[in-house]
Motif scaffolding. Sequence first.
Motif, PDB file in Angstrom:
ATOM      1  N   THR A  22       0.894   3.951  -3.218  1.00 50.17           N
ATOM      2  CA  THR A  22       0.539   5.287  -2.811  1.00 50.17           C
ATOM      3  C   THR A  22       1.398   6.168  -3.157  1.00 50.17           C
ATOM      4  O   THR A  22       1.540   7.368  -3.646  1.00 50.17           O
ATOM      5  CB  THR A  22       0.230   5.397  -1.306  1.00 50.17           C
ATOM      6  OG1 THR A  22      -1.151   4.365  -0.942  1.00 50.17           O
ATOM      7  CG2 THR A  22      -0.521   6.933  -1.134  1.00 50.17           C
ATOM      8  N   THR A  33       2.482  12.737   2.117  1.00 49.98           N
ATOM      9  CA  THR A  33       1.940  11.292   1.703  1.00 49.98           C
ATOM     10  C   THR A  33       3.016  10.587   2.519  1.00 49.98           C
ATOM     11  O   THR A  33       2.680   9.307   3.126  1.00 49.98           O
ATOM     12  CB  THR A  33       2.086  11.024   0.234  1.00 49.98           C
ATOM     13  OG1 THR A  33       1.290  11.901  -0.202  1.00 49.98           O
ATOM     14  CG2 THR A  33       1.650   9.468   0.113  1.00 49.98           C
ATOM     15  N   GLU A  90       0.818  -1.414   0.007  1.00 49.30           N
ATOM     16  CA  GLU A  90       0.109  -0.085  -0.181  1.00 49.30           C
ATOM     17  C   GLU A  90       0.946   1.260   0.128  1.00 49.30           C
ATOM     18  O   GLU A  90       0.287   1.985  -0.780  1.00 49.30           O
ATOM     19  CB  GLU A  90      -0.827   0.052   1.048  1.00 49.30           C
ATOM     20  CG  GLU A  90      -1.745   1.403   1.243  1.00 49.30           C
ATOM     21  CD  GLU A  90      -2.412   1.348   2.624  1.00 49.30           C
ATOM     22  OE1 GLU A  90      -2.958   2.684   3.000  1.00 49.30           O
ATOM     23  OE2 GLU A  90      -2.587   0.295   3.254  1.00 49.30           O
TER      24      GLU A  90
END
Length: 279
Positions: free
Chosen positions: A229, A252, A225
């Motif tokens: 991302t 992020t 993940e």
Amino acid sequence: MYIPEILAWSWTGHGALTTAAVSMAISQFVTLGKSFLEKRFAEIYKVWQGPPGKPSAQDCLQEMMAVLPQVVQEEDIHPANIPVIGETLNPKGGQVRHFMRSSASVSSLEAYNMSKAYIIEHLTGAWSKYREAVYYQDKWYDVLTSSSSIFWEGNYELGKALHAIEDSYAPGHVTRKPGSGFIVQVNIWDDENKKPDPARDWPGHEALDNPNNEKSREFFAKAKEASATLIVCVLANLDQAEPAFTKDLRDTFEKYFHLGLAFENDPSDLMRKTDTLPA
């Protein structure tokens, strides 16, 4: 070539993890509706492969980024990874690309900051090269440089970042709190880390590098993940100026590298105290 028998500390899941993360990232990217970027990816692919090209930007990106699993695996082949020699050449940063401490003289916080800087440097390098490729005007007489060759340079920058991101989720490298994924401790590459120790329920580094290990499975999924991302963050900002990308990258990154380090008496002495960390 990737040789797990020699590189015992390499996470054997790098190839599968990178393949899955890249596919996930590309699928997420195409849902954003970035028509200008999608058009350019198709054009860059055609420069690389020649007519007729691919029918969609998703197919083009899959082909152009297919080398990434190999690039990530080959990050294990470098002088700093040679036992003793690597630490001698670079005593503090010898394990920075693997998100580890090279010795007890390096604190978890120092190792975290060095690896964080390394990841951000190469994610920024990937964004810079991919963006240069997107805006490069190919000419018929180009020989040594083209939009596709510049894009490939971006792949190698991204591969460096992905290797360290993935290693940060390998339990032999970094102790993260189950559930939250908070970083509790950056582990040392030493004999105590390498060898199994039943007394403290430590299966050893090589066992923890296996994504099928019970203690590793949760973090393998989280690594996929995080990697996907951060790849999307790079691709989605290729039509933006650097300040916008830098802010998005910072925001992020912090989601996946949140610190839960616990201090004892000396701030440089970072201990494993998962019971004191936030839920």
